[in-house]
Design an enzyme around this catalytic site. Structure first.
Site, PDB file in Angstrom:
ATOM      1  N   ASN A  59     -52.258   8.349 -14.813  1.00  0.00           N
ATOM      2  CA  ASN A  59     -51.240   7.491 -15.409  1.00  0.00           C
ATOM      3  C   ASN A  59     -50.780   6.463 -14.388  1.00  0.00           C
ATOM      4  O   ASN A  59     -51.304   6.403 -13.274  1.00  0.00           O
ATOM      5  CB  ASN A  59     -50.068   8.336 -15.934  1.00  0.00           C
ATOM      6  CG  ASN A  59     -49.479   9.210 -14.838  1.00  0.00           C
ATOM      7  OD1 ASN A  59     -48.957   8.720 -13.846  1.00  0.00           O
ATOM      8  ND2 ASN A  59     -49.573  10.526 -15.028  1.00  0.00           N
ATOM      9  N   GLY A  70     -38.376  17.822 -10.276  1.00  0.00           N
ATOM     10  CA  GLY A  70     -39.705  17.545 -10.804  1.00  0.00           C
ATOM     11  C   GLY A  70     -39.803  16.096 -11.241  1.00  0.00           C
ATOM     12  O   GLY A  70     -39.554  15.768 -12.401  1.00  0.00           O
ATOM     13  N   CYS A  71     -40.179  15.231 -10.306  1.00  0.00           N
ATOM     14  CA  CYS A  71     -40.245  13.793 -10.588  1.00  0.00           C
ATOM     15  C   CYS A  71     -41.675  13.326 -10.857  1.00  0.00           C
ATOM     16  O   CYS A  71     -41.883  12.198 -11.297  1.00  0.00           O
ATOM     17  CB  CYS A  71     -39.651  13.025  -9.405  1.00  0.00           C
ATOM     18  SG  CYS A  71     -39.516  11.247  -9.656  1.00  0.00           S
ATOM     19  N   LYS A 125     -72.140  12.819 -12.790  1.00  0.00           N
ATOM     20  CA  LYS A 125     -71.573  11.686 -13.505  1.00  0.00           C
ATOM     21  C   LYS A 125     -72.068  11.655 -14.952  1.00  0.00           C
ATOM     22  O   LYS A 125     -73.264  11.779 -15.219  1.00  0.00           O
ATOM     23  CB  LYS A 125     -71.970  10.382 -12.798  1.00  0.00           C
ATOM     24  CG  LYS A 125     -71.426   9.137 -13.488  1.00  0.00           C
ATOM     25  CD  LYS A 125     -71.870   7.880 -12.764  1.00  0.00           C
ATOM     26  CE  LYS A 125     -71.412   6.642 -13.523  1.00  0.00           C
ATOM     27  NZ  LYS A 125     -71.870   5.402 -12.861  1.00  0.00           N
ATOM     28  N   ASP A 131     -47.023  23.891 -17.534  1.00  0.00           N
ATOM     29  CA  ASP A 131     -45.750  23.164 -17.570  1.00  0.00           C
ATOM     30  C   ASP A 131     -44.964  23.550 -16.321  1.00  0.00           C
ATOM     31  O   ASP A 131     -44.238  24.548 -16.295  1.00  0.00           O
ATOM     32  CB  ASP A 131     -44.980  23.535 -18.843  1.00  0.00           C
ATOM     33  CG  ASP A 131     -43.785  22.636 -19.086  1.00  0.00           C
ATOM     34  OD1 ASP A 131     -43.231  22.123 -18.097  1.00  0.00           O
ATOM     35  OD2 ASP A 131     -43.413  22.444 -20.259  1.00  0.00           O
ATOM     36  N   ILE A 132     -45.109  22.756 -15.272  1.00  0.00           N
ATOM     37  CA  ILE A 132     -44.563  23.118 -13.961  1.00  0.00           C
ATOM     38  C   ILE A 132     -43.050  23.272 -13.999  1.00  0.00           C
ATOM     39  O   ILE A 132     -42.503  24.288 -13.551  1.00  0.00           O
ATOM     40  CB  ILE A 132     -44.966  22.054 -12.910  1.00  0.00           C
ATOM     41  CG1 ILE A 132     -46.487  22.024 -12.756  1.00  0.00           C
ATOM     42  CG2 ILE A 132     -44.301  22.348 -11.571  1.00  0.00           C
ATOM     43  CD1 ILE A 132     -47.000  20.898 -11.876  1.00  0.00           C
ATOM     44  N   ILE A 133     -42.352  22.283 -14.541  1.00  0.00           N
ATOM     45  CA  ILE A 133     -40.894  22.306 -14.505  1.00  0.00           C
ATOM     46  C   ILE A 133     -40.339  23.471 -15.320  1.00  0.00           C
ATOM     47  O   ILE A 133     -39.373  24.132 -14.916  1.00  0.00           O
ATOM     48  CB  ILE A 133     -40.314  20.959 -14.987  1.00  0.00           C
ATOM     49  CG1 ILE A 133     -38.847  20.820 -14.589  1.00  0.00           C
ATOM     50  CG2 ILE A 133     -40.491  20.760 -16.473  1.00  0.00           C
ATOM     51  CD1 ILE A 133     -38.636  20.385 -13.184  1.00  0.00           C
ATOM     52  N   LYS A 187     -35.022  18.050 -24.191  1.00  0.00           N
ATOM     53  CA  LYS A 187     -35.832  18.566 -23.085  1.00  0.00           C
ATOM     54  C   LYS A 187     -34.990  19.403 -22.130  1.00  0.00           C
ATOM     55  O   LYS A 187     -35.445  20.426 -21.604  1.00  0.00           O
ATOM     56  CB  LYS A 187     -36.486  17.406 -22.330  1.00  0.00           C
ATOM     57  CG  LYS A 187     -37.482  17.841 -21.268  1.00  0.00           C
ATOM     58  CD  LYS A 187     -38.244  16.647 -20.696  1.00  0.00           C
ATOM     59  CE  LYS A 187     -39.270  17.096 -19.670  1.00  0.00           C
ATOM     60  NZ  LYS A 187     -40.047  15.938 -19.126  1.00  0.00           N
ATOM     61  N   LYS A 244     -36.370  23.263 -21.982  1.00  0.00           N
ATOM     62  CA  LYS A 244     -37.005  23.722 -20.743  1.00  0.00           C
ATOM     63  C   LYS A 244     -36.032  24.423 -19.807  1.00  0.00           C
ATOM     64  O   LYS A 244     -36.378  24.767 -18.677  1.00  0.00           O
ATOM     65  CB  LYS A 244     -37.670  22.540 -20.043  1.00  0.00           C
ATOM     66  CG  LYS A 244     -38.729  21.872 -20.913  1.00  0.00           C
ATOM     67  CD  LYS A 244     -39.782  21.156 -20.128  1.00  0.00           C
ATOM     68  CE  LYS A 244     -40.875  20.624 -21.048  1.00  0.00           C
ATOM     69  NZ  LYS A 244     -42.035  20.084 -20.356  1.00  0.00           N
TER      70      LYS A 244
END
Length: 415
Positions: A219, A282-283, A298, A317-319, A350, A354
């Site tokens: 991203n 968690g940024c 490839k 989902d880390i956070i 959220k 979470k």
């Protein structure tokens, strides 16, 4: 007057090198010298040519009790290398006021006068108080330069907002002398006990999810917000570990950095470090999905087909997993939400879903803010004993926004 706090006592005997650059705020430098001397500091002043148009060297010499230096090649200085002598003498460099021009020259490593040369030659900590017109401060070039200074290890003091000498109103005023001297005192207070601060773990940047050896999913995250948070946390006395995805940013001074590529790698490091942390932020812009089976070689374009089908699986989902840790090993958890609509609603959802303690919501649809930009705006929501409180942060440099976010998180930590 200098505030009557224990931190001021730590200034006794400290050697402060004060740089003064051109600007109407230079007249306040006289009060800075006076306050530092009252606190027991030794103060030596270096002035740029432009600064002497606003305040005379004689004034600052009388207040500091030391000759004021204005020339790089001073034949009266020891062995003609007085700038090296001064650089070794200082316990701390303070520049107030710092013009847009001086900041730009510092960022680019220029050494074309005594003050910029000293800054390159001096290994002591450095604080800087910007002062300029509000439009100049808001200019993208000034914002980039301010952020780069913070990444290079400078601590920015302000600027403040308010009426300006030119008649404008807005950010860019030099912070008041008392605020600046308090910042100097706080620096030495932290230096006396650097390990006492809370351990803060921050994730930053994007993740890359391999499709084959040469391609990946990712991203637009630049990592600037996470790195600004790390610098701000150190400046506020924390011990910081930064788990960073692939970005082209230097590590902020005083930060321990762990480099990762994928979401799985970031997940592993986050779960390893979180139980030892007091605060987890968690940024990072973690990819939601990864390839179910990255190709060993490839992937070749299929000439007989116009489409390519990829099978993706969810990343951890880390956070949420950090927030779900047992109470005895769970840090205070701050998450981020990048949204394009209904910011408050989605952020509140959220926060609850979470089990976060605080969330920072960004509207990434706004031009010039968020991904890749030097500025950002945010909506902060956090839990209290009686419900949810919130505060809006207007567009501002990410370095400045980071200070407010970290300050709010540390306040929740102390409740």
């Amino acid at each position: 007057m200098v505030s009557d706090t224990p931190s001021i006592a730590t200034l006794a005997g400290k050697r402060i090198l004060l740089g003064v650059s051109a600007g109407i705020a230079a007249y306040k430098s006289a009060l800075i010298v006076r306050l530092l001397k009252q606190a027991g500091c030794e103060v030596r002043v270096v002035m740029t040519d432009g600064a002497q148009a606003f305040i005379t060297p004689l004034t600052l010499q009388a207040l500091s009790g030391e000759p004021v230096r204005t020339s790089l090649l001073d034949p009266e200085a020891e062995a003609g290398m007085g700038h090296i002598e001064l650089a070794r003498w200082a316990d701390l460099v303070l520049i107030a006021p710092a013009t847009a021009d001086l900041i730009a020259r510092l960022v680019n490593g220029m050494a074309d006068d005594l003050l910029t040369t000293l800054c390159l030659a001096c290994e002591a900590p450095k604080l800087i108080a910007p002062a300029m017109n509000q439009a100049m401060w808001r200019h993208p070039a000034s914002q980039r330069n301010a952020q780069q200074l913070a990444l290079d290890g400078w601590q920015l003091i302000g600027p403040a907002s308010g009426d300006q000498a030119c008649g404008d109103v807005g950010p860019g005023r030099m912070s008041e002398p008392e605020t600046i001297v308090d910042a100097v005192a706080s620096h030495f207070t932290r230096a006396l006990a650097p390990s006492r601060g809370p351990h803060v773990v921050i994730t930053a940047g994007p993740t890359r999810e391999a499709l084959d050896p040469v391609r990946y999913l990712s991203n637009h995250s630049s990592g600037k917000m996470g790195y600004a948070l790390a610098a701000a946390a150190v400046a506020q006395g924390a011990r910081v570990t930064l788990i960073s995805g692939p970005v082209g940013l230097p590590t902020p001074q005083g930060v321990t950095r762990i480099d990762v590529e994928s979401a799985v790698q970031m997940h592993t490091e986050a779960l390893r470090l979180a139980p030892d942390a007091a605060l987890f932020i968690g940024c990072a812009a973690v990819a939601d999905y990864r390839s179910a089976s990255p190709a060993e070689h490839k992937l070749k374009k299929q000439e007989d087909s116009d489409t390519l089908t990829l099978t993706l699986i969810k990343n951890p989902d880390i956070i949420a997993e950090v927030a779900a840790l047992p109470a005895d090993s769970r840090p205070l958890v701050v998450g981020f939400a990048a949204e394009t609509q209904q910011i408050e609603r989605y952020a509140a959802d959220k926060l609850a879903r979470k089990n976060l303690d605080m969330i920072v919501a960004n509207d990434v649809s706004q031009a010039g803010l968020g991904f890749g930009s030097d500025e950002n705006a945010a909506l902060l929501l956090w839990r209290t004993a009686t419900g949810i409180e919130q505060r809006s942060e207007p567009p501002q440099p990410k370095t400045q926004l980071a200070q407010g976010i970290v300050r709010q998180a540390l306040t929740l930590l102390s409740v």
